[in-house]
Design a protein around this motif. Sequence first.
Motif, mmCIF file in Angstrom:
data_model
loop_
_atom_site.group_PDB
_atom_site.id
_atom_site.type_symbol
_atom_site.label_atom_id
_atom_site.label_comp_id
_atom_site.label_asym_id
_atom_site.label_seq_id
_atom_site.Cartn_x
_atom_site.Cartn_y
_atom_site.Cartn_z
ATOM 1 N N LEU A 31 8.523 5.619 -11.035
ATOM 2 C CA LEU A 31 8.950 4.330 -11.576
ATOM 3 C C LEU A 31 10.180 3.789 -10.845
ATOM 4 O O LEU A 31 10.260 2.594 -10.559
ATOM 5 C CB LEU A 31 9.227 4.455 -13.070
ATOM 6 N N ASN A 32 11.121 4.663 -10.529
ATOM 7 C CA ASN A 32 12.312 4.234 -9.773
ATOM 8 C C ASN A 32 11.932 3.731 -8.393
ATOM 9 O O ASN A 32 12.492 2.744 -7.912
ATOM 10 C CB ASN A 32 13.319 5.375 -9.659
ATOM 11 N N HIS A 33 10.989 4.418 -7.764
ATOM 12 C CA HIS A 33 10.540 3.989 -6.440
ATOM 13 C C HIS A 33 9.946 2.580 -6.510
ATOM 14 O O HIS A 33 10.298 1.709 -5.712
ATOM 15 C CB HIS A 33 9.516 4.973 -5.877
ATOM 16 N N LEU A 34 9.053 2.355 -7.470
ATOM 17 C CA LEU A 34 8.438 1.034 -7.604
ATOM 18 C C LEU A 34 9.469 -0.030 -7.961
ATOM 19 O O LEU A 34 9.416 -1.152 -7.447
ATOM 20 C CB LEU A 34 7.316 1.078 -8.644
ATOM 21 N N GLU A 35 10.418 0.309 -8.806
ATOM 22 C CA GLU A 35 11.469 -0.639 -9.157
ATOM 23 C C GLU A 35 12.291 -1.021 -7.928
ATOM 24 O O GLU A 35 12.594 -2.200 -7.713
ATOM 25 C CB GLU A 35 12.378 -0.032 -10.225
ATOM 26 N N ASN A 36 12.626 -0.045 -7.092
ATOM 27 C CA ASN A 36 13.386 -0.324 -5.870
ATOM 28 C C ASN A 36 12.578 -1.176 -4.898
ATOM 29 O O ASN A 36 13.137 -2.066 -4.247
ATOM 30 C CB ASN A 36 13.820 0.976 -5.201
ATOM 31 N N VAL A 37 11.285 -0.912 -4.805
ATOM 32 C CA VAL A 37 10.432 -1.725 -3.927
ATOM 33 C C VAL A 37 10.406 -3.167 -4.429
ATOM 34 O O VAL A 37 10.551 -4.105 -3.643
ATOM 35 C CB VAL A 37 9.001 -1.140 -3.849
ATOM 36 N N LEU A 38 10.222 -3.345 -5.724
ATOM 37 C CA LEU A 38 10.188 -4.700 -6.278
ATOM 38 C C LEU A 38 11.515 -5.421 -6.072
ATOM 39 O O LEU A 38 11.544 -6.618 -5.781
ATOM 40 C CB LEU A 38 9.830 -4.658 -7.760
ATOM 41 N N LYS A 39 12.633 -4.717 -6.208
ATOM 42 C CA LYS A 39 13.944 -5.330 -5.996
ATOM 43 C C LYS A 39 14.117 -5.771 -4.539
ATOM 44 O O LYS A 39 14.792 -6.748 -4.272
ATOM 45 C CB LYS A 39 15.055 -4.353 -6.362
ATOM 46 N N SER A 40 13.518 -5.023 -3.621
ATOM 47 C CA SER A 40 13.674 -5.351 -2.202
ATOM 48 C C SER A 40 12.744 -6.466 -1.737
ATOM 49 O O SER A 40 12.973 -7.043 -0.682
ATOM 50 C CB SER A 40 13.439 -4.105 -1.351
ATOM 51 N N GLN A 41 11.726 -6.769 -2.522
ATOM 52 C CA GLN A 41 10.787 -7.823 -2.150
ATOM 53 C C GLN A 41 11.482 -9.174 -2.184
ATOM 54 O O GLN A 41 12.171 -9.508 -3.139
ATOM 55 C CB GLN A 41 9.566 -7.838 -3.075
ATOM 56 N N LYS A 42 11.281 -9.963 -1.170
ATOM 57 C CA LYS A 42 11.935 -11.271 -1.057
ATOM 58 C C LYS A 42 11.610 -12.193 -2.226
ATOM 59 O O LYS A 42 12.433 -12.944 -2.686
ATOM 60 C CB LYS A 42 11.538 -11.925 0.261
ATOM 61 N N CYS A 43 10.368 -12.131 -2.708
ATOM 62 C CA CYS A 43 9.962 -13.052 -3.768
ATOM 63 C C CYS A 43 10.609 -12.719 -5.108
ATOM 64 O O CYS A 43 10.593 -13.534 -6.017
ATOM 65 C CB CYS A 43 8.443 -13.086 -3.908
ATOM 66 N N TYR A 65 0.832 -1.200 0.000
ATOM 67 C CA TYR A 65 0.000 0.000 0.000
ATOM 68 C C TYR A 65 0.872 1.258 0.000
ATOM 69 O O TYR A 65 0.648 2.184 -0.780
ATOM 70 C CB TYR A 65 -0.952 0.026 1.197
ATOM 71 N N LEU A 66 1.867 1.290 0.869
ATOM 72 C CA LEU A 66 2.751 2.458 0.942
ATOM 73 C C LEU A 66 3.567 2.622 -0.343
ATOM 74 O O LEU A 66 3.802 3.743 -0.789
ATOM 75 C CB LEU A 66 3.675 2.371 2.150
ATOM 76 N N ALA A 67 3.974 1.510 -0.936
ATOM 77 C CA ALA A 67 4.734 1.592 -2.191
ATOM 78 C C ALA A 67 3.887 2.233 -3.281
ATOM 79 O O ALA A 67 4.343 3.137 -3.988
ATOM 80 C CB ALA A 67 5.185 0.199 -2.618
ATOM 81 N N LEU A 68 2.654 1.795 -3.397
ATOM 82 C CA LEU A 68 1.767 2.368 -4.421
ATOM 83 C C LEU A 68 1.402 3.810 -4.110
ATOM 84 O O LEU A 68 1.334 4.650 -5.009
ATOM 85 C CB LEU A 68 0.503 1.523 -4.544
ATOM 86 N N THR A 69 1.171 4.111 -2.842
ATOM 87 C CA THR A 69 0.818 5.476 -2.453
ATOM 88 C C THR A 69 1.977 6.427 -2.732
ATOM 89 O O THR A 69 1.772 7.540 -3.221
ATOM 90 C CB THR A 69 0.417 5.536 -0.967
#
Length: 106
Positions: A92-104, A72-76
């Motif tokens: 876009l950079n923020h979302l890319e960094n969030v996705l990179k940090s996700q364990k999956c 939720y916070l990533a999208l917000t």
Amino acid sequence: MEAFKKNDSEKLVKALAKAIRLHYKIIEIPERIKSHPNDLDSVVCYICMQTNHGKWNECIPQASLNFPDDEYLALTAAYFLFNYKDDTNAALNHLENVLKSQKCFK
């Protein structure tokens, strides 16, 4: 309602945060939200109910750092960067960094 009737603020905030993720306009903000800035559910409630986007500017970057795994916070944060800062690359950079940090995704 059970948490509200029992005056259990912790369970109430958790229930409100879940409700907010479904539809944030169906509930009122309890005063507890402002007094617990490091509680994820309180932060989600505060951001969702805040109509003054100037306050988003103060809250979202720190919340995203404190809770990097919260979708939720990533999208917000991306929404804020894109719509209110008019910065598509930052969103876009923020979302890319969030996705990179996700364990999956590792």
